[in-house]
Design an enzyme around this catalytic site. Sequence first.
Site, short mmCIF file in Angstrom:
data_model
loop_
_atom_site.label_atom_id
_atom_site.label_comp_id
_atom_site.label_asym_id
_atom_site.label_seq_id
_atom_site.Cartn_x
_atom_site.Cartn_y
_atom_site.Cartn_z
N ASP A 32 85.33 127.46 37.46
CA ASP A 32 85.66 128.13 38.71
C ASP A 32 85.99 127.03 39.71
O ASP A 32 85.73 125.84 39.46
CB ASP A 32 84.46 128.96 39.18
CG ASP A 32 84.70 129.63 40.52
OD1 ASP A 32 85.81 130.15 40.73
OD2 ASP A 32 83.78 129.61 41.35
N ASP B 137 85.82 127.25 43.82
CA ASP B 137 84.94 127.20 44.99
C ASP B 137 83.48 127.22 44.58
O ASP B 137 83.02 128.12 43.89
CB ASP B 137 85.24 128.37 45.93
CG ASP B 137 86.65 128.30 46.48
OD1 ASP B 137 87.08 127.19 46.83
OD2 ASP B 137 87.32 129.35 46.53
N GLY C 115 90.26 135.65 49.41
CA GLY C 115 90.32 135.38 50.84
C GLY C 115 90.92 136.51 51.66
O GLY C 115 90.41 136.87 52.73
N LYS C 116 92.02 137.07 51.18
CA LYS C 116 92.64 138.19 51.92
C LYS C 116 91.69 139.38 51.98
O LYS C 116 91.61 140.08 52.99
CB LYS C 116 93.96 138.58 51.25
CG LYS C 116 95.09 137.58 51.44
CD LYS C 116 96.42 138.14 51.00
CE LYS C 116 96.47 138.41 49.52
NZ LYS C 116 96.37 137.18 48.71
#
Length: 506
Positions: A7, A9, A51-52
């Site tokens: 992954d 983040d 994020g969106k």
Amino acid sequence: MPALIFDCDGVLADTERDGHLPAFNQTFDEFGVPVHWSDADYAEKVKIGGGKERMASILTPAFARSLDLPHDPVGRAATLQQWHRRKTAIYTERVAAGVLPARPGIRRLADAAATAGWMLAVASTSAEASVRAVLEHAVGPDLAARFHVFAGDIVPAKKPAPDIYLHALRELGLDPAETLVIEDSENGLRAALAAGLTALVTVSSYTVHEDFDGAALVVTSLGDPEGPVAGILSDPAGIRPGPYVTLADLGRILGLPDPDPHPQTNADPAPTESETPMTGLADTEFVVRSIAQTAVDNEKEFGDLDAVVGDGDFGYSLARGFEIVLADWDGFDRSSPSAFLQKVGMVISGRIGGTSGPLWGTAFLRASIAVKGRDSVSGSDAVAMLRSAIDGIKARGNSDVGDKTLLDALVPMTDALAEEVATGTDAPATLRRLAAVARRSSDETAMLQARRGRASYTGERSIGSPDPGAVAVAVILERLSAEWDARVRSSAGSQGAAERPTSHTE
């Protein structure tokens, strides 16, 4: 070919607190959005994949009207896209400025895997530009060029949906049994497990208190020789890494041959001469089928017990789930006991309702991890599987012995198994003792007050009736013991008939 999928983040770098959070807040400021997420606010937002999607979570109808945002879905999506592009640019600038150092062990393990011929990839719900920026900063541009990157909106459903991992498996032609995922969040772990993958979790600043049932290994970080060390939070597979996680540790998680010709002295001991390993997968299948059929056949009894102080759905839920196990029986992966148990656990987790699915599914998944890489299961392995299952149930249900749950029968029964294995008792005699211990322990739960589940709502009224989960453990052990005895007699009879000399008349 073995493969390692990271992954981004929280794994490659602890990007959330020092990268994404300030980038979101700066974006809100620049666009005149009166929102500023605190550290505590963002700890909740990180549970939303993408994020969106995190930005969209602020747009209640009233708030969107106050900002005079477009009312139509297309216009609203375009606005979010504009915000997110700017946020990605701010984030990328912070990465380039060196604000986000790589997490311990990332470059070391990636380099070791590349040298050993492993395939490398990143699978993330973050924007691809952000992922590539973090990757290059974490491992360097030369090593980063060897990674396959799957990121952003490449799949429609974000984690915890398994789509990103399934896409990576298809695109790279990977064998799930030889693919290890490194994640930092519960959402990421669930995505990996749902894709049939094995996962190691290295917790990050916002995820340390999340539920990581099903992970093969959970550590504070991967560690480095120069420090910090890898703190072990959970090790159900018995990997027991040293101060830092090595490629050999990752290989052992996947059941790959250990490249070290001198195994670690703290590795699991070989079975003693008094232990007789089970014959590959056959005994595992026999035990699981007995459990499943017992659950189906005793639906009414278990339901009636649960109805005394609960909602009465225990028997129904357990029976429906194990009916699916039996219906899907021929399609389960039989490459190893671990693979078989993992598929059973996934079916139970996904198809049994109420609290039973997560608890019983976790038990099977934890048991599968405990015997990862083994072709047969010894008595000590069976103890390790049950201990791992118990740890998973405790964590998943936030329960312990004395809370009036199945643990009140399962734990004493497992302790008894450990004693029998240590003395070398044969399987039929061992199962008879386990059945007796489970029955006695389940009967004793009638004296307890329920502290977990719907029965706990009744307070002292729960005293006087046994816990249905504990009774289920007893009934399962009694049936398994009887069926094992019959199996042994049948086998002995067949062998005797085969060896009996034929009578001839001269």
